[in-house]
Design a protein around this motif. Structure first.
Motif, short mmCIF file in Angstrom:
data_model
loop_
_atom_site.label_atom_id
_atom_site.label_comp_id
_atom_site.label_asym_id
_atom_site.label_seq_id
_atom_site.Cartn_x
_atom_site.Cartn_y
_atom_site.Cartn_z
N MET A 1 0.84 -1.18 0.00
CA MET A 1 0.00 0.00 0.00
C MET A 1 0.89 1.24 0.00
O MET A 1 1.89 1.31 0.70
N ILE A 2 0.48 2.19 -0.80
CA ILE A 2 1.17 3.47 -0.85
C ILE A 2 0.38 4.47 -0.01
O ILE A 2 -0.80 4.71 -0.26
N LEU A 3 1.03 5.00 1.02
CA LEU A 3 0.38 6.02 1.85
C LEU A 3 0.67 7.39 1.25
O LEU A 3 1.81 7.70 0.92
N VAL A 4 -0.38 8.17 1.08
CA VAL A 4 -0.22 9.52 0.55
C VAL A 4 -0.53 10.53 1.64
O VAL A 4 -1.37 10.30 2.50
N ASP A 5 0.19 11.63 1.60
CA ASP A 5 -0.03 12.66 2.61
C ASP A 5 -0.87 13.80 2.03
O ASP A 5 -1.23 13.80 0.85
N THR A 6 -1.16 14.75 2.86
CA THR A 6 -2.01 15.87 2.46
C THR A 6 -1.38 16.66 1.32
O THR A 6 -2.08 17.12 0.42
N ASN A 7 -0.08 16.81 1.34
CA ASN A 7 0.61 17.57 0.30
C ASN A 7 0.39 16.93 -1.08
O ASN A 7 0.06 17.62 -2.05
N ILE A 8 0.57 15.63 -1.17
CA ILE A 8 0.37 14.93 -2.45
C ILE A 8 -1.08 15.04 -2.89
O ILE A 8 -1.37 15.35 -4.05
N LEU A 9 -2.01 14.77 -1.98
CA LEU A 9 -3.43 14.86 -2.33
C LEU A 9 -3.79 16.25 -2.80
O LEU A 9 -4.47 16.43 -3.81
N SER A 10 -3.34 17.24 -2.07
CA SER A 10 -3.67 18.62 -2.41
C SER A 10 -3.08 19.04 -3.75
O SER A 10 -3.74 19.68 -4.56
N THR A 11 -1.84 18.66 -4.00
CA THR A 11 -1.17 19.03 -5.24
C THR A 11 -1.89 18.43 -6.45
O THR A 11 -2.20 19.14 -7.41
N PHE A 12 -2.15 17.14 -6.41
CA PHE A 12 -2.81 16.50 -7.54
C PHE A 12 -4.27 16.93 -7.67
O PHE A 12 -4.77 17.10 -8.79
N ALA A 13 -4.94 17.14 -6.56
CA ALA A 13 -6.34 17.59 -6.61
C ALA A 13 -6.43 19.01 -7.14
O ALA A 13 -7.35 19.34 -7.89
N ARG A 14 -5.49 19.85 -6.78
CA ARG A 14 -5.51 21.25 -7.20
C ARG A 14 -5.47 21.39 -8.72
O ARG A 14 -6.08 22.31 -9.28
N VAL A 15 -4.77 20.49 -9.38
CA VAL A 15 -4.70 20.53 -10.85
C VAL A 15 -5.66 19.51 -11.47
O VAL A 15 -5.55 19.18 -12.65
N ASP A 16 -6.58 19.01 -10.66
CA ASP A 16 -7.62 18.07 -11.10
C ASP A 16 -7.03 16.81 -11.75
O ASP A 16 -7.48 16.35 -12.80
N GLU A 17 -6.00 16.26 -11.12
CA GLU A 17 -5.32 15.09 -11.66
C GLU A 17 -5.10 13.99 -10.62
O GLU A 17 -4.11 13.24 -10.71
N LEU A 18 -5.99 13.83 -9.68
CA LEU A 18 -5.84 12.75 -8.71
C LEU A 18 -5.80 11.38 -9.39
O LEU A 18 -5.11 10.48 -8.94
N GLU A 19 -6.53 11.24 -10.49
CA GLU A 19 -6.53 9.98 -11.22
C GLU A 19 -5.15 9.61 -11.74
O GLU A 19 -4.86 8.43 -11.94
N LEU A 20 -4.29 10.59 -11.93
CA LEU A 20 -2.95 10.33 -12.42
C LEU A 20 -2.17 9.44 -11.45
O LEU A 20 -1.35 8.62 -11.87
N LEU A 21 -2.43 9.56 -10.17
CA LEU A 21 -1.78 8.68 -9.19
C LEU A 21 -2.08 7.21 -9.48
O LEU A 21 -1.21 6.36 -9.39
N PHE A 22 -3.32 6.94 -9.85
CA PHE A 22 -3.72 5.56 -10.13
C PHE A 22 -3.13 5.06 -11.44
O PHE A 22 -2.92 3.86 -11.61
N VAL A 23 -2.83 5.96 -12.35
CA VAL A 23 -2.18 5.58 -13.60
C VAL A 23 -0.69 5.34 -13.36
O VAL A 23 -0.13 4.35 -13.82
N LEU A 24 -0.06 6.25 -12.63
CA LEU A 24 1.38 6.13 -12.38
C LEU A 24 1.73 4.89 -11.58
O LEU A 24 2.77 4.27 -11.81
N PHE A 25 0.89 4.55 -10.62
CA PHE A 25 1.16 3.41 -9.75
C PHE A 25 0.07 2.35 -9.92
O PHE A 25 -0.57 1.93 -8.97
#
Length: 64
Positions: A1-25
């Motif tokens: 499991m990959i634990l993500v912190d607030t910084n990662i969530l906020s950064t990807f959400a801010r540019v509307d790309e949270l789905e990119l995390l699921f593509v990258l990993f």
């Protein structure tokens, strides 16, 4: 499991790309600690609407 912190969530959400995390990993489950979940929820309550998608991922079970 990959634990993500607030910084990662906020950064990807801010540019509307949270789905990119699921593509990258691809195939890796993602999780947040209770403290991170609370921090995101508080940020949404204070007006950081872009983080609503992170809460939606958690509610939908894609982010545990």
């Amino acid at each position: 499991m990959i634990l993500v912190d607030t910084n990662i969530l906020s950064t990807f959400a801010r540019v509307d790309e949270l789905e990119l995390l699921f593509v990258l990993f691809r195939g890796a489950p993602f999780g947040v600690t209770p403290a991170v979940h609370e921090e995101v929820a508080q940020a949404v309550a204070q007006g950081c609407d872009w983080l609503r998608q992170a809460l939606a991922l958690r509610a939908g079970g894609r982010l545990v």
